[in-house]
Every structure is written in structure tokens, then in C-alpha cells.
Design a protein around this motif. Structure first.
Motif, short mmCIF file in Angstrom:
data_model
loop_
_atom_site.label_atom_id
_atom_site.label_comp_id
_atom_site.label_asym_id
_atom_site.label_seq_id
_atom_site.Cartn_x
_atom_site.Cartn_y
_atom_site.Cartn_z
N VAL A 32 0.76 -1.10 -0.06
CA VAL A 32 0.00 0.20 0.01
C VAL A 32 1.14 1.56 -0.11
CG1 VAL A 32 -2.13 -1.02 1.41
CG2 VAL A 32 -0.17 0.46 3.15
N ALA A 33 2.16 1.06 0.41
CA ALA A 33 3.33 2.21 0.36
C ALA A 33 2.52 3.56 -0.72
CB ALA A 33 4.14 1.90 -0.02
N LEU A 34 2.53 2.81 -2.23
CA LEU A 34 2.80 3.76 -3.21
C LEU A 34 0.99 4.33 -3.30
CD1 LEU A 34 4.23 1.68 -6.04
CD2 LEU A 34 5.34 4.21 -4.40
N THR A 35 0.06 3.73 -2.51
CA THR A 35 -1.25 4.05 -3.09
C THR A 35 -1.44 4.89 -2.06
OG1 THR A 35 -2.62 1.68 -2.19
CG2 THR A 35 -2.31 2.16 -4.39
N CYS A 36 -0.76 5.17 -0.64
CA CYS A 36 -1.20 6.02 0.56
C CYS A 36 -1.10 7.23 0.53
CB CYS A 36 -0.87 5.35 1.52
SG CYS A 36 -2.01 3.48 2.03
N ALA A 37 -0.53 7.35 -0.45
CA ALA A 37 0.06 8.78 -0.32
C ALA A 37 0.63 9.27 -2.24
CB ALA A 37 1.60 9.47 0.03
N ASP A 38 0.26 10.54 -2.32
CA ASP A 38 0.29 10.75 -3.39
C ASP A 38 1.97 11.32 -4.31
OD1 ASP A 38 0.70 11.85 -6.34
OD2 ASP A 38 -0.50 14.40 -5.73
N TRP A 39 2.68 10.59 -5.50
CA TRP A 39 4.25 10.43 -5.04
C TRP A 39 4.48 11.13 -6.85
CZ3 TRP A 39 8.12 7.62 -2.58
CH2 TRP A 39 7.16 6.67 -1.83
N SER A 40 3.47 12.44 -7.46
CA SER A 40 3.63 12.10 -8.37
C SER A 40 4.00 13.59 -8.23
CB SER A 40 2.27 13.14 -8.86
OG SER A 40 1.73 14.04 -7.84
N THR A 41 4.83 14.34 -7.34
CA THR A 41 5.66 14.86 -6.62
C THR A 41 7.21 15.26 -6.84
OG1 THR A 41 5.69 14.91 -4.79
CG2 THR A 41 4.46 16.16 -5.41
N VAL A 42 7.46 13.85 -6.55
CA VAL A 42 8.78 13.11 -6.78
C VAL A 42 9.22 12.03 -7.40
CG1 VAL A 42 9.00 13.41 -4.23
CG2 VAL A 42 8.40 11.67 -5.26
N GLU A 43 8.04 11.20 -8.54
CA GLU A 43 7.97 9.78 -9.39
C GLU A 43 9.07 10.47 -10.48
OE1 GLU A 43 4.56 8.57 -9.76
OE2 GLU A 43 3.99 10.55 -10.93
N LYS A 44 8.97 11.99 -11.09
CA LYS A 44 9.54 12.33 -12.50
C LYS A 44 11.56 12.09 -11.68
CE LYS A 44 5.96 13.95 -14.77
NZ LYS A 44 5.86 15.29 -15.74
N ARG A 45 11.18 12.03 -10.66
CA ARG A 45 12.95 12.36 -10.40
C ARG A 45 13.91 10.80 -9.22
NH1 ARG A 45 12.91 17.61 -6.73
NH2 ARG A 45 14.54 17.53 -7.20
N ILE A 46 12.92 10.23 -9.98
CA ILE A 46 13.64 8.88 -8.74
C ILE A 46 12.90 7.71 -9.62
CG2 ILE A 46 14.16 9.78 -6.63
CD1 ILE A 46 10.75 8.28 -5.54
N THR A 52 6.09 10.85 4.23
CA THR A 52 7.84 9.93 3.42
C THR A 52 8.15 10.74 2.07
OG1 THR A 52 7.35 7.94 4.85
CG2 THR A 52 8.69 7.96 2.48
N VAL A 53 7.01 10.60 1.14
CA VAL A 53 6.97 11.64 0.66
C VAL A 53 8.06 12.94 0.64
CG1 VAL A 53 6.48 12.45 -1.86
CG2 VAL A 53 5.50 10.43 -1.09
N GLU A 54 7.27 13.78 1.26
CA GLU A 54 7.70 14.93 1.76
C GLU A 54 9.12 15.00 2.65
OE1 GLU A 54 3.22 16.79 3.48
OE2 GLU A 54 4.88 16.47 5.17
N ASN A 55 9.59 13.73 3.00
CA ASN A 55 10.94 14.10 3.14
C ASN A 55 12.20 13.49 1.82
OD1 ASN A 55 10.32 14.93 5.92
ND2 ASN A 55 10.20 12.24 6.13
N ILE A 56 11.40 12.36 1.29
CA ILE A 56 12.23 12.76 0.31
C ILE A 56 12.34 13.91 -0.75
CG2 ILE A 56 12.71 10.98 -2.04
CD1 ILE A 56 11.20 9.00 -1.04
N ALA A 57 10.78 14.91 -1.10
CA ALA A 57 10.85 15.87 -1.91
C ALA A 57 11.89 17.04 -1.40
CB ALA A 57 9.87 16.97 -2.47
N GLY A 58 11.98 16.70 -0.13
CA GLY A 58 12.79 17.92 1.20
C GLY A 58 14.56 17.24 0.69
N PHE A 59 14.43 16.72 0.83
CA PHE A 59 15.98 16.23 0.49
C PHE A 59 16.69 16.45 -1.31
CE2 PHE A 59 18.68 12.53 -1.50
CZ PHE A 59 20.17 12.31 -0.43
N LEU A 60 15.78 15.98 -1.75
CA LEU A 60 15.71 15.93 -2.99
C LEU A 60 16.53 17.48 -3.67
CD1 LEU A 60 13.20 14.00 -5.13
CD2 LEU A 60 16.25 13.16 -4.67
N ASN A 61 15.60 18.14 -3.20
CA ASN A 61 15.58 19.73 -2.66
C ASN A 61 16.11 20.16 -2.49
OD1 ASN A 61 13.51 19.98 -4.75
ND2 ASN A 61 11.66 20.17 -3.20
#
Length: 320
Positions: free
Chosen positions: A14-28, A303-312
Motif C-alpha cells: 500500500v505504500a504507493l497508494t496511501c500517498a501522492d508520489w507525483s511530486t517526486v516520481e519523475k526524479r526517482i 515520507t514523500v515530503e521527506n524525499i522531496a525535501g532531500f531532493l531539493n
């Protein structure tokens, strides 16, 4: 080239369906794993190519030895703001960021009471009996909670919340822990007892609410379990090694205590041939105390927010 991300121990997929990954999915580039590996060499084979690893609680342990063998790792995310399975200090020394998340709802409190009520009222036993086609209808007498004594080993946030629910069932609530004071017990509206022995001798139901550490490992030993009432029930939703597992198995088999409800174990997932799986007097759940839809939404969204923060270049919710 996109950074490689491994999502570990996604048991329910469920990890990919419990959140919106669109903000990072093109970069990872994301790979999801639903099984837990305990063997270090096999873990290294699986994870050595990844730059970001997303962990679910403490299902997979990241020791200094393992971290030293993951040369590409730059970010670990964990669900929750505490994860004793990660050597955070060593990770920092290697330049690896560790970020956590918040949580949502009262999942663990709800699960504590689901287990207490299931064990006290023989829910699992009755369910299995009915579904097996047994001609026997009522086979046991549930334990009434009113007037009984609930002993809390640990009276922190969860222990205090558990006590409040117990009062709704007209239970007496007593508490003890290595660091509990009469003042803190009073604030939680829990009756303070001065020793573990007193708590175990007086309690009809014992529930553990402690953090696992060197000082709390096997805080319930074989000798402690032997002190409990033969009618007593034992509930553990904290960490498996707080209890001497072998001693608990022996006690329930010999009926020196009446039963137990467990959500946590020495080794998780619980091995298929583990003796706990074969004892009718113990109700088992698969470490789902913290699992519900509200928690998962927060876990994975942040988790998605944390990945986005790291990427930025602006890491978020770093663990100390």
C-alpha cells in the motif's frame, strides 16, 4: 540519472497508494519489497545500489555494520519519529540523513483494547470453534472486566490512555515501572505500587507499555511470570523482548497463567514453525498495533515530503 529508491517491508502493498508520489516520481526510480530479510549479506545484495531507503518502523534493522556496506545510501526515511532499529549516530557519521514522520489517530490504544477484550472474552477461540463446524456452541466463560485489576508496566502516554479506558469498564488500575513515581502515577489517575512483584501479584490483567532497552529486556522473566495469578492475562503491544518468550510459552502451556495477547515478538515476522503459533491460550496479531488507514496516510504522505525535501536540498524531520 534518477536516484534509486527502495521501499522495504510493504507487507500490505500500500505504500504507493496511501500517498501522492507525483511530486517526486519523475526524479526517482522506485522498487517496492514486501518481504523482510534478516540475513545481512542478502540485505546488502538487495540494497547496495539504492540511494534512498524507505523503512516501515523497525521491520528491517540498520546496524552500523550494515550501513557501512551500503556505499550509495544517502537518505533513510522511517515511519514515526523514533526507530531503534537504525543506528542514527553512525548514519550521520557516514553523511546519511535519517528522516521520520508523524502519525495519525489512536491506533495503538485501540489495538491494546482490542487484544484485551479478545483475550478476556475468548473471541479468537470462539470464532475458530464456530468456523470449524464444531457442534459445541458455547465452550468457555469470558472474563468480566468490571471490578478487576489492570496492572500497567509503564505509565507513559499510552499507559495513561489505557488507564482512562479501563476506568470506563469500572476497573481498578495500578501501575509500576523502573522510573514511575507516585506523583506521575497520580497525574495519570493510576494507583502507584512500589514493586513489580506487588503489581504482578495483584493484577488480573497485565499490560506492558515500555520502550525496549538494555534495562527493560526481559523485564518479565520466568520468575516474574510465576508470581502472576493462575487466572491472569498478559498483554504485550510494546516490544517482544520485554518478556521472556520461552517462559511465557511454558506458563500458558502449564496453565500457570490463563492466557496472553501478543502483537510483538522476539523475531518478526514470526517464523512459521514458531511454537507461539500452536498454543490455543495465546491470541496473536501480526504487529498491527500501529497499523490503520489514518496512520498509513500520514506515514507515507510525510515520507514523500521527506524525499522531496532531500531532493531539493532541504531535508525535513531529521531524527536526532
Amino acid at each position: 540519472m534518477a536516484l534509486r529508491v527502495a521501499i522495504l517491508d510493504d507487507y500490505q502493498h500500500v505504500a504507493l497508494t496511501c500517498a501522492d508520489w507525483s511530486t517526486v516520481e519523475k526524479r526517482i526510480s522506485i522498487d517496492v519489497f514486501s518481504d523482510t530479510i534478516h540475513d545481512e549479506d542478502l540485505l546488502v545484495q538487495r540494497l547496495e545500489a539504492y540511494h534512498i531507503i524507505c523503512t516501515m518502523r523497525e521491520r528491517t534493522k540498520f546496524t552500523s555494520k550494515l550501513l557501512d556496506r551500503l556505499p550509495n545510501l544517502r537518505l533513510i526515511t522511517t515511519t514515526g519519529m523514533r526507530n531503534q532499529g537504525i543506528d542514527i549516530d553512525f548514519a550521520k557519521s557516514k553523511g546519511i540523513i535519517v528522516s521520520g514522520t508523524g502519525s495519525g489517530g489512536n491506533s495503538t490504544l485501540e489495538h491494546i483494547w482490542a487484544l484485551i477484550l479478545s483475550v478476556a472474552r475468548n473471541i479468537a477461540v470462539d470464532d475458530a470453534n464456530i468456523k470449524s463446524g464444531s457442534p459445541l456452541w458455547q465452550t468457555s466463560i469470558p472474563v468480566g472486566l468490571s471490578g478487576k485489576t489492570l496492572g500497567l508496566i509503564g505509565v507513559g502516554r499510552l499507559g495513561s490512555q489505557t488507564a482512562k479506558v479501563a476506568k470506563a469498564f469500572n476497573m481498578r488500575v495500578i501501575g509500576w515501572s523502573p522510573n514511575l513515581t507516585p506523583e506521575r502515577a497520580s497525574q495519570a489517575e493510576v494507583e502507584f505500587v512500589r514493586s513489580k512483584k506487588q503489581l504482578l501479584q495483584q493484577s488480573d490483567i497485565v499490560s506492558l507499555h515500555l520502550v525496549l532497552s538494555q534495562t527493560t529486556h526481559h523485564i518479565l522473566s520466568a520468575g516474574d511470570i510465576a508470581i502472576m495469578k493462575p487466572s491472569a492475562l498478559l498483554i504485550n503491544t510494546s516490544r517482544g523482548p520485554l518478556i521472556d518468550e520461552a517462559a511465557l510459552i511454558d506458563a500458558v502451556k502449564k496453565k500457570s497463567i490463563s492466557g496472553a495477547g501478543l502483537d510483538v515478538y522476539d523475531l518478526e515476522p514470526l517464523p512459521l514453525e514458531h511454537p507461539l503459533r500452536k498454543i490455543p491460550g495465546i491470541t496473536l496479531t501480526p504487529h498491527t498495533g500501529y497499523v490503520n488507514d489514518s496512520n498509513y496516510k500520514v506515514f507515507w504522505s510525510e515520507t514523500v515530503e521527506n524525499i522531496a525535501g532531500f531532493l531539493n536540498g532541504t531535508p525535513r524531520r531529521e531524527l536526532a
